[in-house]
Design a protein around this motif. Structure first.
Motif, PDB file in Angstrom:
ATOM      1  N   HIS A 113      15.528 -39.037 -10.451  1.00 18.20           N
ATOM      2  CA  HIS A 113      14.332 -39.354 -11.232  1.00 18.20           C
ATOM      3  C   HIS A 113      14.270 -40.862 -11.476  1.00 18.20           C
ATOM      4  O   HIS A 113      15.205 -41.439 -12.022  1.00 18.20           O
ATOM      5  N   THR A 154       6.830 -41.043 -13.364  1.00 16.79           N
ATOM      6  CA  THR A 154       8.178 -40.787 -12.876  1.00 16.79           C
ATOM      7  C   THR A 154       8.125 -40.086 -11.527  1.00 16.79           C
ATOM      8  O   THR A 154       7.362 -39.129 -11.339  1.00 16.79           O
ATOM      9  N   LEU A 155       8.925 -40.574 -10.600  1.00 14.10           N
ATOM     10  CA  LEU A 155       9.086 -39.943  -9.295  1.00 14.10           C
ATOM     11  C   LEU A 155      10.341 -39.081  -9.329  1.00 14.10           C
ATOM     12  O   LEU A 155      11.428 -39.566  -9.661  1.00 14.10           O
ATOM     13  N   CYS A 211       8.816 -34.259  -2.999  1.00 14.82           N
ATOM     14  CA  CYS A 211       9.011 -34.978  -4.254  1.00 14.82           C
ATOM     15  C   CYS A 211       7.775 -34.748  -5.117  1.00 14.82           C
ATOM     16  O   CYS A 211       6.762 -34.211  -4.650  1.00 14.82           O
ATOM     17  N   GLU A 212       7.864 -35.135  -6.363  1.00 17.60           N
ATOM     18  CA  GLU A 212       6.729 -34.922  -7.260  1.00 17.60           C
ATOM     19  C   GLU A 212       6.558 -36.104  -8.203  1.00 17.60           C
ATOM     20  O   GLU A 212       7.503 -36.851  -8.479  1.00 17.60           O
ATOM     21  N   LEU A 213       5.345 -36.252  -8.687  1.00 17.57           N
ATOM     22  CA  LEU A 213       5.029 -37.219  -9.723  1.00 17.57           C
ATOM     23  C   LEU A 213       4.920 -36.475 -11.042  1.00 17.57           C
ATOM     24  O   LEU A 213       4.255 -35.440 -11.123  1.00 17.57           O
ATOM     25  N   VAL A 215       5.385 -46.647  -6.333  1.00 14.00           N
ATOM     26  CA  VAL A 215       6.071 -45.359  -6.238  1.00 14.00           C
ATOM     27  C   VAL A 215       6.139 -44.905  -4.786  1.00 14.00           C
ATOM     28  O   VAL A 215       7.172 -44.409  -4.310  1.00 14.00           O
ATOM     29  N   GLY A 255       9.597 -44.246  -2.888  1.00 10.14           N
ATOM     30  CA  GLY A 255       9.888 -42.873  -2.493  1.00 10.14           C
ATOM     31  C   GLY A 255      10.015 -42.703  -0.993  1.00 10.14           C
ATOM     32  O   GLY A 255      10.879 -41.968  -0.502  1.00 10.14           O
ATOM     33  N   CYS A 311      10.730 -39.319   1.632  1.00 11.76           N
ATOM     34  CA  CYS A 311       9.926 -38.167   1.222  1.00 11.76           C
ATOM     35  C   CYS A 311       8.828 -37.896   2.249  1.00 11.76           C
ATOM     36  O   CYS A 311       8.257 -38.825   2.837  1.00 11.76           O
ATOM     37  N   LEU A 351       4.279 -35.048  -1.188  1.00  9.80           N
ATOM     38  CA  LEU A 351       4.198 -35.414  -2.604  1.00  9.80           C
ATOM     39  C   LEU A 351       3.379 -34.367  -3.357  1.00  9.80           C
ATOM     40  O   LEU A 351       2.308 -33.962  -2.902  1.00  9.80           O
TER      41      LEU A 351
END
Length: 228
Positions: free
Chosen positions: A19, A35-36, A66-68, A90, A94, A100, A103
């Motif tokens: 994170h 936050t990534l 991955c997510e935001l 980001v 990432g 990644c 997303l």
């Protein structure tokens, strides 16, 4: 801002290498944060509601999702450039650090149009109820390759205000190397500061009887089989 919108005030971002939180400054004041989270252990915040959907993407060959999370932004509407800089930073981090491929972001359905128009996200599956914030939630997806194409095609267009998308406000592709180097240096500096702080931190105070328990725990760790 989350508490003000009725989403609760006890949100916690895990303190782990998976994170990374990015902050934006406006007139020397904190104006935004995001936050990534990288799926290195098969667990993202969106798994709480949408694990079945995320597992479909996880199963694809070579995928790394991955997510935001925890986006909060509080600046005038005219600050598209600042918001674009935050998202682009980001993306650079990432993609280059974690490679990644996909997303995701979990949003309130009333914000879907923003992410569709501004960044090109598409909805995935149906709306579900998030009990943690007592609000509906929609999973959205954006291939990293689509972000790359959009940056290459639209970054720093002649008239960025003529379109609603954020991509015309992104950095030029040739600027990305310098930005990544700065991010990498900032992370190394932060890691060094944390290490120095840990070395100078006072030893924890043990209550009566704790020394014996601590010794027992240490023996247990030392004797634990390596596969345990």
């Amino acid at each position: 801002m989350y508490a003000w919108r009725g989403y609760g005030s006890d949100h916690v971002i895990p303190a782990s290498p998976d994170h990374v939180t990015f902050n934006a400054l406006f007139c020397c004041q904190a104006a935004g944060t995001i936050t990534l989270a990288v799926d290195t252990h098969g667990r993202l915040a969106a798994d709480t509601l949408f694990r079945d959907q995320l597992d479909i993407y996880r199963a694809r060959k070579g995928a790394r999702i991955c997510e935001l999370t925890k986006l909060a932004f509080d600046v005038p509407d005219s600050s598209k450039a600042l918001l674009a800089a935050l998202f682009h930073s980001v993306f650079i981090y990432g993609y280059r650090r974690y490679l990644c491929t996909d997303l995701f972001i979990e949003v309130n359905p009333r914000h879907r149009r923003f992410y569709q128009a501004m960044l090109g996200f598409e909805t995935v599956g149906e709306i579900r109820h998030h009990h943690g914030v007592d609000a509906p939630a929609q999973l959205m997806h954006l291939p990293i390759s689509a972000i790359r194409r959009a940056i290459d095609a639209m970054a720093h267009e002649e008239s960025p205000h003529s379109v609603r998308s954020l991509y015309p406000f992104f950095f030029r592709p040739q600027e990305e190397d310098d930005i990544y180097i700065k991010l990498d240096r900032a992370e190394l500096r932060l890691g060094a500061e944390r290490t120095a702080a840990a070395r100078h931190a006072p030893a924890p105070r043990l209550e009566r009887g704790s020394a014996a328990r601590l010794a027992a725990l240490q023996r247990g760790v030392a004797e634990r089989p390596s596969g345990g």
